[in-house]
Design a protein around this motif. Structure first.
Motif, PDB file in Angstrom:
ATOM      1  N   ALA A  16      -1.228  -1.376   7.670  1.00 29.12           N
ATOM      2  CA  ALA A  16      -2.117  -2.411   7.127  1.00 29.12           C
ATOM      3  C   ALA A  16      -1.740  -2.746   5.689  1.00 29.12           C
ATOM      4  N   LEU A  17      -1.473  -1.735   4.874  1.00 28.64           N
ATOM      5  CA  LEU A  17      -1.107  -1.994   3.480  1.00 28.64           C
ATOM      6  C   LEU A  17       0.226  -2.725   3.385  1.00 28.64           C
ATOM      7  N   HIS A  18       1.113  -2.433   4.314  1.00 23.88           N
ATOM      8  CA  HIS A  18       2.385  -3.169   4.333  1.00 23.88           C
ATOM      9  C   HIS A  18       2.136  -4.654   4.588  1.00 23.88           C
ATOM     10  N   PHE A  19       1.249  -4.959   5.521  1.00 27.66           N
ATOM     11  CA  PHE A  19       0.887  -6.353   5.778  1.00 27.66           C
ATOM     12  C   PHE A  19       0.295  -7.007   4.534  1.00 27.66           C
ATOM     13  N   LEU A  20      -0.391  -6.213   3.707  1.00 28.50           N
ATOM     14  CA  LEU A  20      -1.067  -6.753   2.529  1.00 28.50           C
ATOM     15  C   LEU A  20      -0.157  -6.851   1.311  1.00 28.50           C
ATOM     16  N   GLY A  21       1.121  -6.535   1.484  1.00 31.82           N
ATOM     17  CA  GLY A  21       2.081  -6.712   0.402  1.00 31.82           C
ATOM     18  C   GLY A  21       2.429  -5.461  -0.373  1.00 31.82           C
ATOM     19  N   TYR A  22       1.958  -4.323   0.069  1.00 28.88           N
ATOM     20  CA  TYR A  22       2.330  -3.048  -0.559  1.00 28.88           C
ATOM     21  C   TYR A  22       3.604  -2.569   0.134  1.00 28.88           C
ATOM     22  N   ASN A  23       4.700  -2.631  -0.573  1.00 26.95           N
ATOM     23  CA  ASN A  23       5.997  -2.444   0.082  1.00 26.95           C
ATOM     24  C   ASN A  23       6.605  -1.053  -0.099  1.00 26.95           C
ATOM     25  N   ARG A  24       6.306  -0.408  -1.202  1.00 20.99           N
ATOM     26  CA  ARG A  24       6.900   0.916  -1.430  1.00 20.99           C
ATOM     27  C   ARG A  24       5.842   1.965  -1.073  1.00 20.99           C
ATOM     28  N   LEU A  25       5.930   2.458   0.157  1.00 21.83           N
ATOM     29  CA  LEU A  25       4.919   3.341   0.714  1.00 21.83           C
ATOM     30  C   LEU A  25       5.527   4.714   0.988  1.00 21.83           C
ATOM     31  N   TYR A  26       4.880   5.747   0.474  1.00 19.91           N
ATOM     32  CA  TYR A  26       5.384   7.105   0.665  1.00 19.91           C
ATOM     33  C   TYR A  26       4.441   7.869   1.587  1.00 19.91           C
ATOM     34  N   ASP A  27       4.940   8.127   2.796  1.00 20.70           N
ATOM     35  CA  ASP A  27       4.240   8.927   3.781  1.00 20.70           C
ATOM     36  C   ASP A  27       4.959  10.283   3.852  1.00 20.70           C
ATOM     37  N   TYR A  28       4.638  11.071   4.860  1.00 15.70           N
ATOM     38  CA  TYR A  28       5.269  12.389   4.959  1.00 15.70           C
ATOM     39  C   TYR A  28       6.800  12.323   4.952  1.00 15.70           C
ATOM     40  N   PRO A  29       7.447  11.434   5.721  1.00 17.39           N
ATOM     41  CA  PRO A  29       8.919  11.432   5.718  1.00 17.39           C
ATOM     42  C   PRO A  29       9.524  11.159   4.348  1.00 17.39           C
ATOM     43  N   GLU A  30       8.946  10.213   3.609  1.00 12.34           N
ATOM     44  CA  GLU A  30       9.493   9.889   2.282  1.00 12.34           C
ATOM     45  C   GLU A  30       9.314  11.046   1.306  1.00 12.34           C
ATOM     46  N   ASN A  31       8.152  11.683   1.336  1.00  8.56           N
ATOM     47  CA  ASN A  31       7.936  12.825   0.460  1.00  8.56           C
ATOM     48  C   ASN A  31       8.898  13.960   0.788  1.00  8.56           C
ATOM     49  N   SER A  32       9.122  14.179   2.076  1.00  9.61           N
ATOM     50  CA  SER A  32      10.041  15.239   2.484  1.00  9.61           C
ATOM     51  C   SER A  32      11.479  14.912   2.101  1.00  9.61           C
ATOM     52  N   LEU A  44     -13.538   4.213  -4.860  1.00  7.60           N
ATOM     53  CA  LEU A  44     -13.472   4.833  -3.534  1.00  7.60           C
ATOM     54  C   LEU A  44     -13.928   3.875  -2.437  1.00  7.60           C
ATOM     55  N   LEU A  45     -13.149   3.843  -1.353  1.00  3.40           N
ATOM     56  CA  LEU A  45     -13.555   3.176  -0.117  1.00  3.40           C
ATOM     57  C   LEU A  45     -13.490   4.196   1.012  1.00  3.40           C
ATOM     58  N   VAL A  46     -14.627   4.450   1.644  1.00 10.68           N
ATOM     59  CA  VAL A  46     -14.662   5.269   2.859  1.00 10.68           C
ATOM     60  C   VAL A  46     -14.506   4.312   4.033  1.00 10.68           C
ATOM     61  N   TYR A  47     -13.465   4.546   4.830  1.00  7.67           N
ATOM     62  CA  TYR A  47     -13.013   3.489   5.733  1.00  7.67           C
ATOM     63  C   TYR A  47     -12.614   4.045   7.097  1.00  7.67           C
ATOM     64  N   LYS A  48     -12.928   3.288   8.145  1.00  7.59           N
ATOM     65  CA  LYS A  48     -12.454   3.546   9.502  1.00  7.59           C
ATOM     66  C   LYS A  48     -11.638   2.334   9.948  1.00  7.59           C
ATOM     67  N   PRO A  49     -10.546   2.553  10.693  1.00  3.06           N
ATOM     68  CA  PRO A  49      -9.752   1.402  11.159  1.00  3.06           C
ATOM     69  C   PRO A  49     -10.579   0.384  11.938  1.00  3.06           C
ATOM     70  N   SER A  50     -11.634   0.838  12.601  1.00  2.00           N
ATOM     71  CA  SER A  50     -12.490  -0.105  13.337  1.00  2.00           C
ATOM     72  C   SER A  50     -13.225  -1.067  12.412  1.00  2.00           C
ATOM     73  N   ASP A  90     -11.775  -7.005   6.625  1.00  2.00           N
ATOM     74  CA  ASP A  90     -12.676  -7.522   5.589  1.00  2.00           C
ATOM     75  C   ASP A  90     -13.018  -6.509   4.494  1.00  2.00           C
ATOM     76  N   PRO A  91     -13.547  -5.307   4.822  1.00  2.00           N
ATOM     77  CA  PRO A  91     -13.891  -4.381   3.729  1.00  2.00           C
ATOM     78  C   PRO A  91     -12.666  -3.885   2.972  1.00  2.00           C
ATOM     79  N   LEU A  92     -11.556  -3.742   3.672  1.00  2.00           N
ATOM     80  CA  LEU A  92     -10.331  -3.275   3.022  1.00  2.00           C
ATOM     81  C   LEU A  92      -9.817  -4.313   2.038  1.00  2.00           C
ATOM     82  N   CYS A  93      -9.733  -5.557   2.476  1.00  2.00           N
ATOM     83  CA  CYS A  93      -9.220  -6.625   1.612  1.00  2.00           C
ATOM     84  C   CYS A  93     -10.158  -6.884   0.435  1.00  2.00           C
TER      85      CYS A  93
END
Length: 250
Positions: free
Chosen positions: A19-35, A176-182, A186-189
């Motif tokens: 979702a963040l990638h769709f919103l224009g956040y391009n440099r994303l570090y998940d487990y593989p990148e950290n490792s 802080l945003l407490v969030y569920k994918p469901s 709208d709340p994320l944006c």
């Protein structure tokens, strides 16, 4: 650092990554990148604790961070990046635990992942890093097979509840945003102050299949696989050389 995703694994972090990638956040570090990129820095953190300077050095040019081990250090990351937003992925505990177990089983059953972890220089050099990450999640593993074992269901469930409660209590409410994918876009944006994209909200890793997708799309995982291929060629050449020497010796 713009976004710190504080949710534990299997709470929707891969969906949030997409979702963040769709919103224009391009440099994303998940487990593989950290490792792949930062395992040495994380080993220093595991042994000595994090510092603001080190975290800024690691993530100054990163847009968002997800998953283990970063989600357990969300508070230190929030101190190092005081402008960053914090997203806690919220999920029902009785849905989360079996999903988490399924993810661990998927990791244990992946032949490619097992080969990378146990028969490449990159994989072996990251053994201690993986062990620390598994320990944070309530699991353990040991070489040579690096099979992950979850220690105790009650303690893992307790860790899940305590983690979520701590984030909700300690994170600044305006960050802080407490969030569920469901919840959808709208709340994320609104929280991130960006426009809602004209695409359906994504849903990733529903069946714990993320590693197979990462093999196709994630550059860090592709790099690990290329290293595996090189090592397999080296092992094959070494075996052929030894067989040749044995036969010529006699």
């Amino acid at each position: 650092m713009k976004v710190i995703v504080a949710g534990l694994p299997k709470t929707g972090t891969k969906t949030m990554n997409c979702a963040l990638h769709f919103l224009g956040y391009n440099r994303l570090y998940d487990y593989p990148e950290n490792s792949y990129f930062l395992h040495k820095q994380w080993m220093k953190i595991f042994k000595e604790g994090p510092t603001v300077d080190l975290l800024r050095q690691m993530y100054d040019d990163v847009d968002a961070i997800f998953d283990t081990p970063a989600c357990f250090y969300w508070e230190e990351l929030a101190e190092a990046f005081p402008e960053a937003k914090i997203i806690l992925m919220d999920r029902d505990e009785d849905q989360w635990y079996p999903s988490f177990v399924k993810q661990i089983n998927a990791v244990n059953s992946s032949l490619v992942l097992r080969l990378i972890q146990n028969f490449t220089l990159m994989g072996i050099s990251r053994l201690n890093y993986r062990w620390h990450c598994f320990a944070l999640c309530g699991g353990r593993s040991c070489w040579p097979f690096d099979q992950v074992t979850l220690l105790n269901e009650n303690s893992i469930r307790r860790m899940f509840r305590q983690h979520n409660l701590y984030v909700k209590e300690r994170a600044p409410k305006n960050r802080l945003l407490v969030y569920k994918p469901s919840d959808g876009w709208d709340p994320l944006c609104k929280f991130l102050n960006v426009d809602v994209p004209e695409v359906p909200f994504p849903h990733k890793n529903k069946g714990a299949e993320m590693f197979e997708e990462y093999r196709k799309t994630n550059e860090s995982v592709k790099a690990f696989e290329r290293h595996l291929v090189m090592c397999m060629f080296f092992y094959a050449a070494l075996v052929a050389f030894l067989v040749y020497k044995i036969f010529t010796w006699f």
